[in-house]
Design an enzyme around this catalytic site. Structure first.
Site, PDB file in Angstrom:
ATOM      1  N   LYS A 103      16.818  81.021 -24.042  1.00  0.00           N
ATOM      2  CA  LYS A 103      17.019  80.880 -25.533  1.00  0.00           C
ATOM      3  C   LYS A 103      16.662  79.214 -25.842  1.00  0.00           C
ATOM      4  CE  LYS A 103      16.435  84.476 -27.712  1.00  0.00           C
ATOM      5  NZ  LYS A 103      17.317  85.707 -27.273  1.00  0.00           N
ATOM      6  N   LYS A 146       8.203  94.620 -20.324  1.00  0.00           N
ATOM      7  CA  LYS A 146       9.419  95.264 -21.220  1.00  0.00           C
ATOM      8  C   LYS A 146       8.791  95.023 -22.989  1.00  0.00           C
ATOM      9  CE  LYS A 146      13.854  94.012 -23.329  1.00  0.00           C
ATOM     10  NZ  LYS A 146      14.106  92.632 -23.883  1.00  0.00           N
ATOM     11  N   LYS A 157      10.989  92.848 -29.370  1.00  0.00           N
ATOM     12  CA  LYS A 157      10.477  92.129 -30.505  1.00  0.00           C
ATOM     13  C   LYS A 157       9.851  90.772 -30.339  1.00  0.00           C
ATOM     14  CE  LYS A 157      14.683  93.044 -32.836  1.00  0.00           C
ATOM     15  NZ  LYS A 157      15.123  94.415 -32.142  1.00  0.00           N
TER      16      LYS A 157
HETATM   17  P1  ADP Z   1      14.447  93.146 -28.629  1.00  0.00           P
HETATM   18  O1  ADP Z   1      14.490  92.808 -27.162  1.00  0.00           O
HETATM   19  O2  ADP Z   1      13.551  93.735 -29.250  1.00  0.00           O
HETATM   20  O3  ADP Z   1      15.048  91.721 -29.250  1.00  0.00           O
HETATM   21  P2  ADP Z   1      17.363  93.662 -28.745  1.00  0.00           P
HETATM   22  O4  ADP Z   1      17.446  92.554 -27.649  1.00  0.00           O
HETATM   23  O5  ADP Z   1      17.837  93.241 -29.939  1.00  0.00           O
HETATM   24  O6  ADP Z   1      15.696  93.989 -28.500  1.00  0.00           O
HETATM   25  O7  ADP Z   1      18.048  94.771 -27.891  1.00  0.00           O
HETATM   26  C1  ADP Z   1      19.020  95.895 -28.518  1.00  0.00           C
HETATM   27  C2  ADP Z   1      19.268  97.032 -27.537  1.00  0.00           C
HETATM   28  O8  ADP Z   1      17.984  97.505 -27.104  1.00  0.00           O
HETATM   29  C3  ADP Z   1      19.841  96.455 -26.381  1.00  0.00           C
HETATM   30  O9  ADP Z   1      20.749  97.225 -25.870  1.00  0.00           O
HETATM   31  C4  ADP Z   1      18.628  96.415 -25.491  1.00  0.00           C
HETATM   32  O10 ADP Z   1      19.106  96.444 -24.138  1.00  0.00           O
HETATM   33  C5  ADP Z   1      17.926  97.509 -25.775  1.00  0.00           C
HETATM   34  N1  ADP Z   1      16.594  97.273 -25.485  1.00  0.00           N
HETATM   35  C6  ADP Z   1      15.718  96.253 -26.029  1.00  0.00           C
HETATM   36  N2  ADP Z   1      14.467  96.594 -25.562  1.00  0.00           N
HETATM   37  C7  ADP Z   1      14.700  97.448 -24.492  1.00  0.00           C
HETATM   38  C8  ADP Z   1      13.662  97.973 -23.825  1.00  0.00           C
HETATM   39  N3  ADP Z   1      12.200  97.490 -23.459  1.00  0.00           N
HETATM   40  N4  ADP Z   1      13.686  98.972 -22.802  1.00  0.00           N
HETATM   41  C9  ADP Z   1      15.074  99.425 -22.657  1.00  0.00           C
HETATM   42  N5  ADP Z   1      16.129  98.934 -23.489  1.00  0.00           N
HETATM   43  C10 ADP Z   1      15.951  97.990 -24.558  1.00  0.00           C
END
Ligand code: ADP
Ligand code: TRP
Length: 328
Positions: free
Chosen positions: A111, A194, A197
């Protein structure tokens, strides 16, 4: 009954990665555990200091949680910022969190690289706030995706350290949890490892059929297999991982055979995959719309959830105050 806690930041709509990595486990766990599922709106300030409409963003995630099947009669569903007791525990944990270990966290370093003009203290102490979220309810299991493993290690460390410093077994050490090992990481359709967002490669639960078809048809592929039964390159494996997640076993086996005998047509695979994702999304999408149109209900659910969460948090924080010595 064992206690479970998890949360997601309201920085956009939920996507398939969030669903299969986390929310699907929430839905299953609410039947077997004492569950607390929240919307991590304070955490979102670490990357989005001036959120447009934070109340509405929280409502959106709440509507999506409910549309996925979270049931306020079974689980306590609340907004993080409604439970101020968490802040006090965050402060106590920060007093025993060391600069070096916080700076070494991969997510902090990532970050800091992504937002060099805003390397704020909240970002540095993200793991202590996350630990406070979890141990305020003395949770033992935390359903999260694989990317949260380091934050979970920190949470265990802070719980253990608290117990060591004050000389008692007060906080249990929380473990990461997932029902289905294989769905832990949902890939991106752009060839990346992966769906996320920040990577802009998401299929959202709220996405309509037309847009889903467009995204899936654009998914990255290669020139096709050149030898029978060969190993799949990552971009192709990603498509199969999707089939594995949203399609039937027959569909998966059908395309797998076609891959193995080199007769696969990626266009056919994508068309099928797009339809299967649409079928999966459509009922959820309809329910999200219904909930979004019922602000009153959403706010009532959040209020009742906050009340229940505060009850549990207050009990813990009163004990913590006594343990540290803040009691008269
Ligand atoms: P993003 O990566 O979209 O910002 P977040 O970090 O807000 O998503 O993740 C919210 C939840 O969803 C967490 O528990 C994270 O581990 C899970 N998560 C996010 N993207 C994935 C993915 N591609 N595969 C599995 N779990 C995910
Ligand atoms: N860090 C988590 C994420 O990015 C969100 C989160 C905040 C969380 N507090 C938590 C997850 C407590 C589980 C438990 O997705």
């Amino acid at each position: 009954m064992e206690t479970v806690v998890s949360g997601i930041r309201p920085t956009g709509n939920l996507h398939l990665g969030n669903y299969f990595g986390a929310v699907k486990s929430f839905v299953q766990m609410q039947n077997e555990y004492n569950c607390y599922f929240f919307i991590a709106d304070w955490h979102s300030l670490t990357t989005h200091p001036k959120p447009g409409n934070i109340i509405q963003s929280a409502r959106t995630i709440l509507a999506e949680y409910l549309a996925c099947g979270l049931d306020p009669e079974k689980a306590t569903i609340y907004v993080q910022s409604d439970v101020k007791e968490v802040l006090e525990l965050y402060l106590f944990l920060n007093m025993n969190a060391y600069l070096g270990e916080l700076e070494r966290t991969t997510s902090f370093k990532d970050k800091a690289r992504q937002q060099p003009d805003n390397v704020n203290a909240g970002l540095l102490t993200y793991p202590t706030l996350m630990a406070a979220d979890i141990i305020i309810h003395k949770a033992v299991k935390v359903p999260v995706g694989k990317d949260q493993e380091q934050n979970m290690e920190m949470a265990r460390k802070f719980a253990r350290r608290f117990n060591n410093i004050y000389g008692l077994e007060f906080f249990p050490e929380p473990a990461s949890f997932s029902f289905s090992e294989k769905a832990l990481k949902v890939p991106g359709l752009d060839g990346s490892g992966k769906m996320g967002k920040s990577d802009g490669n998401c299929i959202y639960l709220y996405e309509d059929a037309k847009s889903i078809r467009k995204k899936v048809m654009k998914a990255v592929t290669d020139a096709g297999p050149t030898a029978a039964n060969s190993e799949k390159p990552e971009v192709i494996q990603n498509l199969f991982t999707f089939l594995d997640i949203v399609s039937t076993k027959d569909t998966y086996d059908y395309f797998n055979e076609k891959w193995n005998d080199c007769s696969i047509r990626y266009g056919d695979l994508k068309k099928q995959l797009a339809e299967d994702i649409v079928t999966f999304n459509e009922p959820i999408r309809e329910r999200i719309e219904e909930y979004m149109n019922n602000t009153e209900l959403l706010d009532k659910i959040a209020r009742q959830g906050a009340e229940k969460a505060r009850e549990s948090a207050t009990k813990t924080i009163q004990e913590v105050r006594e343990i540290i010595g803040f009691h008269r």
